[in-house]
Design an enzyme around this catalytic site. Sequence first.
Site, PDB file in Angstrom:
ATOM      1  N   GLU A  39       0.850  -1.189   0.000  1.00 38.42           N
ATOM      2  CA  GLU A  39       0.000   0.000   0.000  1.00 38.42           C
ATOM      3  C   GLU A  39       0.884   1.238   0.000  1.00 38.42           C
ATOM      4  OE1 GLU A  39      -2.385   2.993  -0.036  1.00 38.42           O
ATOM      5  OE2 GLU A  39      -3.232   0.980  -0.274  1.00 38.42           O
ATOM      6  N   GLY A  44      -6.836   0.694   4.189  1.00 34.38           N
ATOM      7  CA  GLY A  44      -8.221   1.141   4.143  1.00 34.38           C
ATOM      8  C   GLY A  44      -8.533   1.888   2.862  1.00 34.38           C
ATOM      9  N   CYS A  47     -11.689   4.588   0.360  1.00 35.74           N
ATOM     10  CA  CYS A  47     -13.000   4.311   0.963  1.00 35.74           C
ATOM     11  C   CYS A  47     -13.001   4.612   2.454  1.00 35.74           C
ATOM     12  CB  CYS A  47     -13.386   2.857   0.717  1.00 35.74           C
ATOM     13  SG  CYS A  47     -14.988   2.404   1.433  1.00 35.74           S
ATOM     14  N   LYS A  56     -20.456   8.702   5.115  1.00 37.45           N
ATOM     15  CA  LYS A  56     -21.506   8.076   5.915  1.00 37.45           C
ATOM     16  C   LYS A  56     -21.554   8.664   7.331  1.00 37.45           C
ATOM     17  CE  LYS A  56     -22.322   5.792   2.319  1.00 37.45           C
ATOM     18  NZ  LYS A  56     -21.411   6.591   1.467  1.00 37.45           N
ATOM     19  N   GLU A 209     -28.552  13.894 -15.627  1.00 33.43           N
ATOM     20  CA  GLU A 209     -29.015  12.681 -16.309  1.00 33.43           C
ATOM     21  C   GLU A 209     -29.964  11.913 -15.416  1.00 33.43           C
ATOM     22  OE1 GLU A 209     -25.324  10.862 -17.195  1.00 33.43           O
ATOM     23  OE2 GLU A 209     -24.876  10.309 -15.130  1.00 33.43           O
ATOM     24  N   HIS A 446     -44.099  -7.987  14.575  1.00 29.95           N
ATOM     25  CA  HIS A 446     -45.015  -6.842  14.644  1.00 29.95           C
ATOM     26  C   HIS A 446     -44.856  -6.130  15.979  1.00 29.95           C
ATOM     27  CE1 HIS A 446     -48.599  -4.400  14.095  1.00 29.95           C
ATOM     28  NE2 HIS A 446     -48.930  -4.711  15.349  1.00 29.95           N
TER      29      HIS A 446
END
Length: 476
Positions: A39, A44, A47, A56, A209, A446
């Site tokens: 790397e 990481g 992202c 996020k 678009e 429920h």
Amino acid sequence: MVVGEMIEERDLVIIGGGPGGYTAAIRAAQLGLNVTLIEEHQLGGICLNRGCIPSKIWAYSARKKSELPHMEELGFKIDEPQLNLSQLLNYKDKITSQLRKGVEALCSGNQVEVIQGKATFTSENKIGVENGHQFDIYQFRKAIIATGSTAILPGELSQLKERVILSDELYRLGDLPERLVVYGSDELAFEVASSYSTFGSKVTLVLPESTGLDPSIEKELLRVFKKKKVKVIKGASDLTVSEGELDVQVKLVDEKGKEHSIEADYLYTSGVRQPNVKDLGIARFGVEQSESGHVIVNKLAETTNPNIYAVGDVTADGPSLAIKAIKQAKVAAEAIAGGHPEVDLTFLPKIIHTTPPVASVGLTETEAKEEAVDYQVGEFSLSGNGYAMLSGQKEGLVKVLSDPNTDIMLGIHMIGAGAIELSSTFVQLLEMAAKVEDLTFPNYAHPSMNEGLLEAVEAISNQAIHQAPPRQKVKA
């Protein structure tokens, strides 16, 4: 530059430590391979450090702020919240640092050798790694390219540097823009518009678009944006942008031919993503690329050179998403270890972290019409869902498409709280070619948001319990 005297041998060398790279490294190590992960910057990748995770964090923060009015309905007195952007930036740095350390620990725990440096293919089975004045060569049995991609400004914006920004610059701004133009029809553009409008910026969303969303989902998302006072301009063309010292001027024409002139502090765009392959030297060693430079791979993530694989944004198949990179990474590692996996991106979920969030899997109604596929539709508004009502998250809907001849589900789309968590269920149902009965037979908790899916399926036959019956046309 000092060239290493010895060539070190490895089972597998992986270039790039983003989600695709470190996932492939860990999976390969789990399967008994000797793995070296190279790397150039930080584990990481984009992202974790500058893309998915920071965006996020902004989306999560905006969602929590949007919940405050409902907290007062529940009896909690809350003063008018003020965003401390400096503190949010510190929080982002803390979270990305913790996640990065977690990846480092996982690599170490799985005995993955991590090397920092810039990698280049020097032959069909050798990779050179440059780190300062040191240059080492590694001979590999197999290699995986996981170098990701870089966002650049598109042609008409490429000369503008101060007030036209990409996500990397946006999530490092020290001050909240009072006025923000968001240019793009992609997921990240929607997330930026949602987050910054919630924070208090005056946002104009310019859609050049189609969004690619199901028309019902798009209509609801744009309704929510209108409620947030986001100005949406569809079908934008003839874009011209000029920068001032403290602002940016945007001129364009919408789909109806109306001219718009907008002033803002910044114009944000997600840009165009280019694969990071330019300096790898792969063209010399039989690795086929598309016209855009993306690497051509098969269902095993194998390139046209049988000793070299590629995963993630550098590959030509599918969108630039971490979930694609992670899937390809596992398949590549397992194939190299002698397994028989396969990459299938047919039901790759489209996820948007807006408030409320969006999850879309399978055929949209637009696609079904274009492909002349027979389909039937069921749609259920979350305003009829008990848990959505009590939690103050009643905006949104669930929509399903099924084949009227076989009852097999064709597409599942949702905008609303819980959509992202339910998306894996949507994928599983479509992967298993589930029929309508497979969704109506099980018991659903429920109250829960899950019941929205059940009632959308029941709505196909006009049998949703918590939905008014369709109006009957009465002849005079």
